[in-house]
Design an enzyme around this catalytic site. Structure first.
Site, PDB file in Angstrom:
ATOM      1  N   SER A 114      -6.994   7.180  -6.395  1.00  0.00           N
ATOM      2  CA  SER A 114      -5.996   8.029  -6.683  1.00  0.00           C
ATOM      3  C   SER A 114      -6.386   9.505  -7.035  1.00  0.00           C
ATOM      4  O   SER A 114      -6.816  10.031  -5.995  1.00  0.00           O
ATOM      5  CB  SER A 114      -5.340   7.395  -7.982  1.00  0.00           C
ATOM      6  OG  SER A 114      -3.805   7.917  -8.199  1.00  0.00           O
TER       7      SER A 114
ATOM      8  N   ASP B 253       1.654   1.468  -1.329  1.00  0.00           N
ATOM      9  CA  ASP B 253       1.521   2.624  -2.180  1.00  0.00           C
ATOM     10  C   ASP B 253       2.247   3.582  -1.933  1.00  0.00           C
ATOM     11  O   ASP B 253       2.141   4.600  -0.910  1.00  0.00           O
ATOM     12  CB  ASP B 253       0.035   3.113  -2.188  1.00  0.00           C
ATOM     13  CG  ASP B 253       0.001   3.955  -3.123  1.00  0.00           C
ATOM     14  OD1 ASP B 253       0.727   4.579  -3.993  1.00  0.00           O
ATOM     15  OD2 ASP B 253      -1.609   4.562  -3.488  1.00  0.00           O
TER      16      ASP B 253
ATOM     17  N   HIS C   7      -0.713   0.530  -5.080  1.00  0.00           N
ATOM     18  CA  HIS C   7      -1.638   1.327  -5.657  1.00  0.00           C
ATOM     19  C   HIS C   7      -3.179   0.639  -5.871  1.00  0.00           C
ATOM     20  O   HIS C   7      -3.953   1.008  -5.969  1.00  0.00           O
ATOM     21  CB  HIS C   7      -1.116   2.401  -6.715  1.00  0.00           C
ATOM     22  CG  HIS C   7      -2.033   3.457  -6.977  1.00  0.00           C
ATOM     23  ND1 HIS C   7      -2.305   4.419  -5.829  1.00  0.00           N
ATOM     24  CD2 HIS C   7      -2.472   4.176  -8.074  1.00  0.00           C
ATOM     25  CE1 HIS C   7      -2.820   5.623  -6.674  1.00  0.00           C
ATOM     26  NE2 HIS C   7      -2.914   5.140  -7.828  1.00  0.00           N
TER      27      HIS C   7
END
Ligand SMILES: *[C@@H]1O[C@H](CO)[C@@H](O)[C@H](O)[C@H]1NC(C)=O
Ligand SMILES: *[C@@H]1O[C@H](CO)[C@@H](O)[C@H](O)[C@H]1NC(C)=O
Ligand SMILES: *[C@@H]1O[C@H](CO)[C@@H](O)[C@H](O)[C@H]1NC(C)=O
Ligand SMILES: *[C@@H]1O[C@H](CO)[C@@H](O)[C@H](O)[C@H]1NC(C)=O
Ligand SMILES: *[C@@H]1O[C@H](CO)[C@@H](O)[C@H](O)[C@H]1NC(C)=O
Length: 722
Positions: free
Chosen positions: A558, A641, A673
């Site tokens: 991320s 995601d 994610h």
């Protein structure tokens, strides 16, 4: 140096892995322990995946709160949720309905004869997050949540209308979120009542009331992560409170949320207690976690100030139901609590991230004015759930870097702290055998502009006189942290046990150290955090003699993936033998493809058109950075995601391949994610650890280490010879 190197080989070669990827994924996963009213016994659930049968089994157990003894309660997979009615009776949701396909039922049973229960209510759909109270008259008032149509009817997937086309049509932004496209259903809180028939059995009285649907555009719990903490029922059974994102504001660029109050019987439409105008002046941010006081007169909740900043500080507010007045507590406390429980009508316990731990704090309401700073009741690991027990104590469930589940009692007297550990997974589960608090240490170093904390996690058979390659882990958020808690996704101990010393720093942007560190990330993505990481690397090189930085590797997801992409084009990138990016951003201008516009507009201080220079300031895809790419790099990006779409991972993989940098692309079409499915998680670990081990040399040294070849799935294409 030669002698050191030899020592490190010897140390690494003898290391049997304490925590393997298989062990991490297939170890039992346990819920919070929920005590009965007298505090003698608590229930909890366990689920466990088996790589042999490819199935997950689940069961419920009881833990004795004096001895810590654990015994089975039921392994019936129709039992999805339990609540205590009395010391010896339970109410539960049964996921099957004998008349309605796709429906469920409420059942009542005794602890000593679980299979001997009876059905109390038939439910038209699936529900979760059951909460129940017993009123003075002996009725049971309950709430739970489920999917709803706008007309208030509960959504039953098995009975729903389907259409010949799969098209979706939208007239406003916020089309999809996290891993789901919005559809015509939404989450709602439903209420119902059970009463005694002929004084013997509880039976449903009246139907279900949808408490959210009457408010246009409201939704509670807020997806994807909102759950039972988004609503509460008052102990007298009269009121329900729930959180909804402000239905009168655009959903994509505001975080504003309201707390609604509604009679349990749904006789009036819910009203927001803190809408703009009734909330304290200037308080317009996300609100959450409503909880009623034991006397049902006061509602506690949290709210942030900024209407676009999801990581603003949360302040504890009290709403007086009779006078409708709102007061703020501990306003100067530089922590952001996210859970609360009333101990009595005068005292609240809150949970807050605190210096990379999850601590509980005591808030005596009368004292908590002005610059009151509460005392921590626990200072170990991460407390995730807690319940008041008789005799001024709490039952706490938590975890730590070295244990997936720990249950203990803590005193409400801060001086006494933790009283007794009742159970800990590292002592029960063979998969966690050998893990202990000695596996973890903490360091502090001077960063770009302030002191930075980092965790150091040691491998099995760690030897201070040996040398172990550095594994540098960079967390996401950026407003997040490496905390002393267990994770089945990024578990630092599973990285360490390959033969690394893991350093997991909490640089600028991290939460739990006060607002200044968190907020300094704005417009600063590749600035201070990068300098902090350079300083942390230099600290490890200089001050941790057992760390070998000449064979260092780095990985992040991320925002941590953005940072690894940024490092690839920076000086620090040349210090690593291998890099791993999981679902990170790459092209600065691609940020407009997210649905969480509030996030980008806050991080970069403006819209995509007004503040484009801020969006572009830290662009890992800038040409002069790409020309420096040189370190072997594994890119992982998942199709589901939606906040950081898969094109980001494909973009940097295109660049790495065209530039001739050793690289691999790993994709999961069915993961968001995060990588959650056990078989996918195993491949993820094999590829991530295998990639790091290949380039760091750990793979050659340690025959137990994971290798890329452990993955049975074939590689789709390989580079043609140059
Ligand atoms: C759940 O209940 C249904 C209906 O009685 C039954 O067919 C099914 O076997 C039950 N499942 C389990 C795991 O007991
Ligand atoms: C769940 O409900 C089904 C349908 O009424 C019933 O057959 C089954 O025995 C119930 N199981 C439990 C554990 O309550
Ligand atoms: C509510 O809407 C759903 C979906 O359109 C429909 O199936 C259901 O019958 C409606 N309920 C009522 C009470 O009209
Ligand atoms: C949010 O979006 C709306 C339109 O959807 C716009 O009118 C408003 O100015 C935006 N607010 C911010 C703070 O960007
Ligand atoms: C954000 O923008 C506002 C208004 O343009 C400005 O006053 C403020 O200084 C900016 N903050 C940062 C951190 O750039």
């Amino acid at each position: 140096m030669g002698a050191f190197r030899w020592l490190s080989l010897a140390a690494a070669a003898s290391s049997a892995l304490a925590l393997t990827p298989e062990g991490l994924i297939s170890a039992p996963r346990r819920s919070e322990a929920v005590p009965n009213p007298s505090g003698k016994v608590a229930f909890f659930s366990t689920s466990q995946y088996s790589f042999e049968t490819k199935e997950t089994s689940a069961w419920w157990s009881l833990i004795d709160l004096k001895t810590g003894d654990i015994k089975p309660l039921t392994d019936d997979s129709n039992v999805s949720e339990l609540v205590w009615l009395t010391d010896s009776t339970l109410l539960y949701i049964n996921g099957t309905n004998s008349q309605i396909p796709g429906g469920s039922e409420l059942w009542v049973t005794g602890v000593s004869d679980f299979a001997g229960g009876y059905k109390a209510a038939s439910l038209p759909a699936q529900f979760s997050g059951l909460k129940a109270v017993t009123t003075e008259s002996g009725q049971i008032k309950y709430v739970f949540s489920g999917k709803s149509y706008r007309n208030g009817t509960a959504y039953n997937e098995e009975l729903a209308t389907t259409y010949a086309s799969t098209a979706r049509i939208y007239d406003s932004i916020y089309v999809r979120h996290w891993d789901t496209y919005l559809d015509t259903t939404f989450n709602a809180v439903f209420s119902g009542t059970l009463g005694y028939s002929q004084q013997t059995r509880l039976l449903s009285i009246g139907g279900l009331h949808n408490l959210v649907a009457p408010v246009p555009n409201a939704e509670s719990p807020y997806p994807p992560f909102g759950g039972a903490s988004d609503y509460d029922i008052s102990p007298d059974g009269k009121w329900v409170a729930f959180k909804s994102k402000a239905p009168d504001r655009p959903q994509a660029n505001y975080t504003t949320a309201y707390i609604y109050l509604v009679p349990h019987d749904g006789s009036e439409t819910a009203v927001p207690i803190n809408a703009v105008g009734s909330a304290p002046k200037g308080v317009e941010g996300d609100a959450n976690n409503p909880v009623f006081s034991p006397d049902s007169k006061t509602l506690a909740y949290f709210q942030m100030i900024d209407p676009t900043y999801e990581s603003d500080r949360r302040t504890l507010y009290l709403y007086d139901i009779a006078s409708k007045e709102i007061s703020a507590l501990a306003t100067e406390w530089d922590r952001s609590p996210d859970s609360a429980k009333w101990v009595d009508d005068e005292t609240i316990v809150v949970g807050a991230e605190d210096n990379a731990r999850g601590n509980l704090f005591l808030i005596p309401i009368k004292e908590a004015t002005g610059d009151f700073v509460p005392d921590a009741l626990t200072e170990r690991g991460y407390a995730t759930a807690y319940y008041p027990l008789p005799h001024k104590s709490l039952l706490v469930t938590g975890s730590a870097i070295w244990t997936s589940w720990i249950v203990y009692t803590a005193s409400l007297n801060p001086e006494k702290g933790v009283l007794k550990t009742l159970a800990s997974a590292n002592e029960i589960d063979p998969e966690l055998d050998g893990l202990s608090s000695n596996d973890v240490a903490e360091i502090f170093f001077q960063g770009d502009w302030t002191e930075i904390q980092a965790w150091v996690i040691f491998p099995e058979n760690f030897d201070r006189n040996g040398k172990f390659p550095l594994c540098y882990l960079i967390h996401g958020g950026p407003q997040g942290s490496w905390a002393d808690s267990w994770s089945t996704r990024w578990n630092p101990k599973v990285f360490a046990d390959q033969g690394y010393v893991v350093v997991a720093p909490n640089p600028t942007g991290s939460t739990g150290f006060g607002d200044e560190l968190t907020d300094a990330i704005q417009n600063n993505w590749g600035g201070s955090p990068y300098e902090d990481l350079v300083k942390g690397f230099e600290y490890a090189q200089r001050d941790l003699p057992y760390v070998d930085t000449s064979r260092a590797v780095a990985a992040g997801a991320s925002y941590g993936g953005f940072m690894v992409n940024w490092i690839q084009g920076s000086d620090l990138g040349r210090e690593f033998k291998a890099l791993v990016t999981h679902d990170g951003t790459f092209v600065a201008d691609a940020k407009i493809s997210t649905e969480e516009l509030w996030f980008m507009e806050r991080e970069f201080n403006g819209t995509f058109w007004d503040a484009r220079e801020n969006y572009r300031r830290w662009d890992p895809s800038a040409p002069e950075r790409i020309l420096r790419f040189d370190t072997p790099h594994l890119i992982i990006h998942n199709d589901l995601d939606y906040r950081l779409p898969v094109a980001e991972g494909l973009s940097i993989f295109n660049v790495l391949q065209e530039r001739g940098v050793p690289s691999r692309f790993l994709n999961f079409p069915d993961e968001n994610h995060w990588v959650l499915q056990p078989e996918n998680s195993l491949v993820w670990h094999q590829q991530v650890l295998g990639w790091l081990n290949k380039y760091s040399g750990v793979g050659e040294e340690n025959e137990d280490a994971v290798s890329l070849e452990d993955t049975v799935i074939p590689v789709v294409n390989v580079n043609p010879p140059a």
